[in-house]
Write a protein that holds these residues in place. Structure first.
Motif, PDB file in Angstrom:
ATOM      1  N   TRP A   1       0.889  -1.033   0.017  1.00  0.00           N
ATOM      2  CA  TRP A   1      -0.062   0.163   0.063  1.00  0.00           C
ATOM      3  C   TRP A   1       0.643   1.258   0.119  1.00  0.00           C
ATOM      4  O   TRP A   1       0.598   2.257  -0.627  1.00  0.00           O
ATOM      5  CB  TRP A   1      -1.039  -0.086   1.207  1.00  0.00           C
ATOM      6  N   ALA A   2       2.046   1.430   0.758  1.00  0.00           N
ATOM      7  CA  ALA A   2       2.852   2.323   0.818  1.00  0.00           C
ATOM      8  C   ALA A   2       3.308   2.679  -0.346  1.00  0.00           C
ATOM      9  O   ALA A   2       3.399   3.890  -0.996  1.00  0.00           O
ATOM     10  CB  ALA A   2       4.002   2.242   1.646  1.00  0.00           C
ATOM     11  N   ARG A   3       3.737   1.673  -1.305  1.00  0.00           N
ATOM     12  CA  ARG A   3       4.270   1.964  -2.857  1.00  0.00           C
ATOM     13  C   ARG A   3       3.246   2.440  -3.558  1.00  0.00           C
ATOM     14  O   ARG A   3       3.463   3.028  -4.419  1.00  0.00           O
ATOM     15  CB  ARG A   3       4.918   1.046  -3.306  1.00  0.00           C
ATOM     16  N   CYS A   4       2.148   1.840  -3.590  1.00  0.00           N
ATOM     17  CA  CYS A   4       0.815   2.254  -4.236  1.00  0.00           C
ATOM     18  C   CYS A   4       0.521   3.688  -4.199  1.00  0.00           C
ATOM     19  O   CYS A   4       0.204   4.253  -5.058  1.00  0.00           O
ATOM     20  CB  CYS A   4      -0.445   1.329  -3.969  1.00  0.00           C
ATOM     21  N   ALA A   5       0.685   4.141  -2.844  1.00  0.00           N
ATOM     22  CA  ALA A   5       0.214   5.490  -2.525  1.00  0.00           C
ATOM     23  C   ALA A   5       1.286   6.206  -2.989  1.00  0.00           C
ATOM     24  O   ALA A   5       1.018   7.498  -3.566  1.00  0.00           O
ATOM     25  CB  ALA A   5       0.355   5.717  -0.787  1.00  0.00           C
ATOM     26  N   HIS A   6       2.600   6.072  -3.075  1.00  0.00           N
ATOM     27  CA  HIS A   6       3.675   6.802  -3.674  1.00  0.00           C
ATOM     28  C   HIS A   6       3.575   6.887  -5.214  1.00  0.00           C
ATOM     29  O   HIS A   6       3.419   8.087  -5.781  1.00  0.00           O
ATOM     30  CB  HIS A   6       5.059   6.272  -3.576  1.00  0.00           C
ATOM     31  N   GLU A   7       2.939   5.848  -5.782  1.00  0.00           N
ATOM     32  CA  GLU A   7       3.018   5.712  -7.232  1.00  0.00           C
ATOM     33  C   GLU A   7       1.697   6.767  -7.475  1.00  0.00           C
ATOM     34  O   GLU A   7       1.685   7.715  -8.781  1.00  0.00           O
ATOM     35  CB  GLU A   7       2.686   4.574  -7.899  1.00  0.00           C
ATOM     36  N   LEU A   8       0.495   6.780  -6.758  1.00  0.00           N
ATOM     37  CA  LEU A   8      -0.613   7.414  -7.187  1.00  0.00           C
ATOM     38  C   LEU A   8      -0.552   8.974  -6.500  1.00  0.00           C
ATOM     39  O   LEU A   8      -1.501   9.659  -6.665  1.00  0.00           O
ATOM     40  CB  LEU A   8      -1.804   6.875  -6.485  1.00  0.00           C
ATOM     41  N   ASP A   9       0.629   9.311  -5.991  1.00  0.00           N
ATOM     42  CA  ASP A   9       0.990  10.594  -5.599  1.00  0.00           C
ATOM     43  C   ASP A   9      -0.297  10.851  -4.581  1.00  0.00           C
ATOM     44  O   ASP A   9      -0.896  12.222  -4.246  1.00  0.00           O
ATOM     45  CB  ASP A   9       0.719  11.778  -6.901  1.00  0.00           C
ATOM     46  N   LEU A  10      -0.456  10.010  -3.462  1.00  0.00           N
ATOM     47  CA  LEU A  10      -1.591  10.310  -2.480  1.00  0.00           C
ATOM     48  C   LEU A  10      -0.640  10.061  -1.091  1.00  0.00           C
ATOM     49  O   LEU A  10       0.245   9.195  -1.106  1.00  0.00           O
ATOM     50  CB  LEU A  10      -2.575   9.434  -2.386  1.00  0.00           C
ATOM     51  N   ASP A  11      -1.076  10.761  -0.013  1.00  0.00           N
ATOM     52  CA  ASP A  11      -0.654  10.310   1.293  1.00  0.00           C
ATOM     53  C   ASP A  11      -1.278   9.070   1.476  1.00  0.00           C
ATOM     54  O   ASP A  11      -2.392   8.729   1.451  1.00  0.00           O
ATOM     55  CB  ASP A  11      -1.357  11.521   2.052  1.00  0.00           C
ATOM     56  N   PRO A  12      -0.437   8.119   2.256  1.00  0.00           N
ATOM     57  CA  PRO A  12      -0.832   6.841   2.542  1.00  0.00           C
ATOM     58  C   PRO A  12      -2.191   6.874   3.308  1.00  0.00           C
ATOM     59  O   PRO A  12      -3.036   6.056   3.206  1.00  0.00           O
ATOM     60  CB  PRO A  12       0.369   6.148   3.240  1.00  0.00           C
ATOM     61  N   SER A  13      -2.450   7.547   4.359  1.00  0.00           N
ATOM     62  CA  SER A  13      -3.647   7.837   5.176  1.00  0.00           C
ATOM     63  C   SER A  13      -4.732   7.908   4.331  1.00  0.00           C
ATOM     64  O   SER A  13      -5.756   7.422   4.432  1.00  0.00           O
ATOM     65  CB  SER A  13      -3.445   8.715   6.417  1.00  0.00           C
ATOM     66  N   ASN A  14      -4.705   8.818   3.297  1.00  0.00           N
ATOM     67  CA  ASN A  14      -5.749   9.393   2.511  1.00  0.00           C
ATOM     68  C   ASN A  14      -5.957   8.170   1.565  1.00  0.00           C
ATOM     69  O   ASN A  14      -7.130   7.921   1.415  1.00  0.00           O
ATOM     70  CB  ASN A  14      -5.391  10.623   1.736  1.00  0.00           C
ATOM     71  N   LEU A  15      -4.963   7.598   1.146  1.00  0.00           N
ATOM     72  CA  LEU A  15      -5.306   6.227   0.249  1.00  0.00           C
ATOM     73  C   LEU A  15      -6.183   5.188   0.805  1.00  0.00           C
ATOM     74  O   LEU A  15      -6.953   4.484   0.388  1.00  0.00           O
ATOM     75  CB  LEU A  15      -4.055   5.780  -0.339  1.00  0.00           C
ATOM     76  N   HIS A  16      -5.829   4.987   2.260  1.00  0.00           N
ATOM     77  CA  HIS A  16      -6.429   3.981   3.135  1.00  0.00           C
ATOM     78  C   HIS A  16      -7.795   4.500   3.199  1.00  0.00           C
ATOM     79  O   HIS A  16      -8.657   3.504   3.246  1.00  0.00           O
ATOM     80  CB  HIS A  16      -5.772   3.575   4.334  1.00  0.00           C
ATOM     81  N   LYS A  17      -8.209   5.677   3.605  1.00  0.00           N
ATOM     82  CA  LYS A  17      -9.558   6.076   3.822  1.00  0.00           C
ATOM     83  C   LYS A  17     -10.336   5.871   2.433  1.00  0.00           C
ATOM     84  O   LYS A  17     -11.455   5.644   2.400  1.00  0.00           O
ATOM     85  CB  LYS A  17      -9.256   7.664   3.922  1.00  0.00           C
ATOM     86  N   LEU A  18      -9.680   6.192   1.147  1.00  0.00           N
ATOM     87  CA  LEU A  18     -10.364   6.123  -0.013  1.00  0.00           C
ATOM     88  C   LEU A  18     -10.611   4.657  -0.266  1.00  0.00           C
ATOM     89  O   LEU A  18     -11.671   4.217  -0.772  1.00  0.00           O
ATOM     90  CB  LEU A  18      -9.445   6.725  -1.075  1.00  0.00           C
ATOM     91  N   ALA A  19      -9.764   3.864  -0.017  1.00  0.00           N
ATOM     92  CA  ALA A  19      -9.919   2.362  -0.349  1.00  0.00           C
ATOM     93  C   ALA A  19     -10.967   1.794   0.402  1.00  0.00           C
ATOM     94  O   ALA A  19     -11.776   0.984   0.005  1.00  0.00           O
ATOM     95  CB  ALA A  19      -8.702   1.659   0.171  1.00  0.00           C
ATOM     96  N   ARG A  20     -11.059   2.277   1.814  1.00  0.00           N
ATOM     97  CA  ARG A  20     -12.323   1.833   2.660  1.00  0.00           C
ATOM     98  C   ARG A  20     -13.586   2.412   2.037  1.00  0.00           C
ATOM     99  O   ARG A  20     -14.554   1.617   1.915  1.00  0.00           O
ATOM    100  CB  ARG A  20     -11.859   2.224   4.004  1.00  0.00           C
ATOM    101  N   ARG A  21     -13.562   3.511   1.648  1.00  0.00           N
ATOM    102  CA  ARG A  21     -14.994   4.083   0.884  1.00  0.00           C
ATOM    103  C   ARG A  21     -15.276   3.421  -0.238  1.00  0.00           C
ATOM    104  O   ARG A  21     -16.435   3.058  -0.629  1.00  0.00           O
ATOM    105  CB  ARG A  21     -14.801   5.792   0.669  1.00  0.00           C
ATOM    106  N   LEU A  22     -14.421   2.980  -0.995  1.00  0.00           N
ATOM    107  CA  LEU A  22     -14.427   2.244  -2.460  1.00  0.00           C
ATOM    108  C   LEU A  22     -14.746   0.493  -2.102  1.00  0.00           C
ATOM    109  O   LEU A  22     -15.055  -0.105  -3.014  1.00  0.00           O
ATOM    110  CB  LEU A  22     -13.579   2.427  -3.357  1.00  0.00           C
ATOM    111  N   GLY A  23     -14.682   0.282  -0.800  1.00  0.00           N
ATOM    112  CA  GLY A  23     -14.794  -1.194  -0.366  1.00  0.00           C
ATOM    113  C   GLY A  23     -13.749  -1.996  -0.922  1.00  0.00           C
ATOM    114  O   GLY A  23     -13.939  -3.254  -0.954  1.00  0.00           O
ATOM    115  N   LEU A  24     -12.513  -1.430  -1.032  1.00  0.00           N
ATOM    116  CA  LEU A  24     -11.298  -2.241  -1.376  1.00  0.00           C
ATOM    117  C   LEU A  24     -10.664  -3.006  -0.079  1.00  0.00           C
ATOM    118  O   LEU A  24      -9.800  -3.745  -0.201  1.00  0.00           O
ATOM    119  CB  LEU A  24     -10.200  -1.399  -2.065  1.00  0.00           C
ATOM    120  N   LYS A  25     -10.969  -2.360   1.155  1.00  0.00           N
ATOM    121  CA  LYS A  25     -10.492  -2.965   2.187  1.00  0.00           C
ATOM    122  C   LYS A  25     -11.452  -2.368   3.552  1.00  0.00           C
ATOM    123  O   LYS A  25     -12.243  -1.606   3.323  1.00  0.00           O
ATOM    124  CB  LYS A  25      -9.019  -2.478   2.568  1.00  0.00           C
ATOM    125  N   GLU A  26     -11.272  -3.308   4.633  1.00  0.00           N
ATOM    126  CA  GLU A  26     -12.256  -3.328   5.583  1.00  0.00           C
ATOM    127  C   GLU A  26     -11.689  -2.012   6.567  1.00  0.00           C
ATOM    128  O   GLU A  26     -10.449  -1.687   6.583  1.00  0.00           O
ATOM    129  CB  GLU A  26     -12.180  -4.586   6.489  1.00  0.00           C
TER     130      GLU A  26
END
Length: 516
Positions: free
Chosen positions: A491-516
């Motif tokens: 997830w950390a490398r994914c956030a880096h490539e998508l130019d997102l803060d890791p915590s914001n990526l996790h929030k987005l993923a939870r909203r999109l149903g990609l993680k609990e």
């Protein structure tokens, strides 16, 4: 050219108009050459810590470290007596610079010879001077006598530097500087880059005004730290600085938190309660993440900025408050204004003086100073003799893009130190953090392949029906899944490539149903 004796050379430097850092750096370099040792450091005592203000011969991150006196017995012994203190080469007291001598940075070598002296300015303990060497026998009785002889000259150089700093501070603040010049808290803004130097000068200039200030910067750059510095430099320094995290305020309670409420204003309001504006009366209110404020509260905030009055929720009479506003955001408020999510008139009120804070990737070798700070904190926390970066580890830190900025650097160092501990290191050894422990994608500052900002048509299959929001969500899901697959679920490398803060990526993923 005739080379002056050390005392004469130091005194000659006092007659030159030199910046503080340059004067002390020259002093350290001259002492190192005179004693022919591995490293010299000048450290200032601030509370129960010693802060390096000039070093010669130590690794770059040494200037960022803070040495707790209680955790470094050699430094405590030097502070405890007037005059030079010399340690025997086989002393069992660990040296604070074990593994940090620059010329042998590739090898975790312990210091063998060490001596130092306490430094006093105007009768008060100011700090210490330390001299270290890897070669046994570098310091003998004659060396100790020489250091004793030089103490008064060294203290004169430091006294001159201190007076110059105080005069400069008085000029900058028009005669209203805090007693004693810079505070120890000021020193916590670490950095020697041009970007930070310009920023600190700008803060001094604007601090003395009563203008609202808008701090702009990415997540993790330390906006709160700069807000605190602005307040300390302002005329309101003796009054409260009240911090409000706007992102953490529930919309239903935001108005009450900021402006207070009267008894009975709503269910559960059993008594009147002042808000954050009243708590900050006469001082400064720091509105962190101001872009998250609800529109309804923005309107009331605007009225307060216009006329200096607040009205408690459920109250009839307004109250006058005298508050300076410092706001901060990592969002583009102009875009929020364009989208109707932030009031244009409030934006113009808050951004009278916008100050962008540079991201870590634009601060050059500041990353090593900050790393030194976090290395020493983790060394103390884990009870290690010494914690250092390998040369390749230092290079990796300099290359990395730091999308999470200083906060990410702190987490990287802490995680690497724990990984080193998990491998069974001896706490009495010099622990070196190699590049693999840092987990920085080999230090690559940018992604090796471009991100598809405009998804291919096939990426939208199944997302082209329904509302626009549903289509956007499905596109985001597929882009995150594809990037995660590329990085084997990291997830950390994914956030880096998508130019997102890791915590914001996790929030987005939870909203999109990609993680609990």
């Amino acid at each position: 050219m005739i080379e002056l004796p050390l005392e004469a050379a130091v005194l000659a430097d006092l007659l030159e108009d030199l910046p503080q850092a340059v004067r002390l750096q020259r002093l350290a370099a001259r002492l190192r050459a005179y004693f022919r040792c591995g490293a010299v450091a000048v450290l200032h005592l601030e509370g129960d810590h010693l802060r390096p203000v000039a070093v010669d011969g130590l690794v770059r991150d040494a200037l960022g470290r803070r040495f707790a006196v209680s955790e470094h017995p050699r430094l405590a012994a030097i502070l405890a007596r007037r005059g030079a203190t010399r340690f025997h080469h086989d002393s069992n007291l660990p040296d604070p610079y074990d593994g940090l001598i620059d010329e042998h940075a590739g090898e975790p070598l312990p210091v063998h010879d060490c001596m130092g002296t306490s430094l006093h300015i105007e009768g008060k303990l100011w700090g210490v001077l330390t001299l270290d060497a890897l070669q046994v026998g570098t310091f003998d009785e004659d060396s100790q006598a020489d250091l004793d002889r030089l103490i008064l000259v060294i203290e004169a150089a430091i006294r001159t530097t201190r007076l110059e700093a105080e005069i400069r501070a008085l000029r900058l603040t028009r005669g209203d500087a805090p007693e004693g010049g810079a505070t120890s808290e000021d020193s916590e803004i670490l950095g020697q880059s041009d970007a930070i130097a310009r920023l600190l000068h700008e803060l001094v200039v604007v601090a003395d005004s009563e203008l609202p200030v808008l701090l702009l910067g990415e997540t993790g750059v330390g906006k709160e730290l700069f807000a605190r510095r602005l307040h300390r430099l302002s005329r309101r320094r003796t009054k409260p600085l009240v911090h409000v995290n706007c992102a953490a305020l529930p919309e239903s309670l935001a108005e009450s938190e900021l402006f207070g409420h009267a008894k009975g204003a709503f269910s559960g309001a059993v008594s009147a309660r002042p808000g954050r504006f009243e708590a900050a009366d006469g001082g400064t209110l720091f509105l962190d993440e101001v872009g998250e404020l609800p529109l309804s509260v923005q309107a009331k905030l605007l009225r307060t900025l216009q006329n200096g009055e607040i009205q408690r929720l459920g109250a009839d009479q307004p109250l006058h408050v005298d508050v300076r506003i410092i706001a901060a955001t990592n969002r583009a408020l102009r875009d929020l204004v364009h989208d109707g999510l932030f009031r244009a008139d409030l934006y113009h009120r808050l951004s009278v003086y916008p100050i962008p804070i540079p991201p870590l990737r634009e601060r050059g070798n500041d990353v090593l100073l900050l790393a030194g700070r976090f290395l020493e904190l983790n060394r103390a926390r884990l009870g290690l003799r010494s914690l250092r970066l390998s040369p390749s580890g230092q290079a990796a830190l300099r290359r990395y893009a730091w999308p999470g900025n200083v906060r990410e650097l702190e987490h990287v160092i802490s995680r690497a130190a724990l990984k080193a501990m998990s491998r069974g290191v001896n706490r009495n050894d010099i622990v070196t953090l190699e590049t693999d422990l840092l987990d920085l994608d080999d230090g690559e500052p940018t992604t090796s392949r471009p991100i598809d900002r405009d998804p291919a048509p096939e990426a939208l299959v199944g997302a082209t029906t329904g509302t626009l929001r549903e289509a956007v969500d499905e596109t985001q899901r597929q882009l995150i899944r594809r990037t995660l697959a590329t990085h084997a679920g990291n997830w950390a490398r994914c956030a880096h490539e998508l130019d997102l803060d890791p915590s914001n990526l996790h929030k987005l993923a939870r909203r999109l149903g990609l993680k609990e």
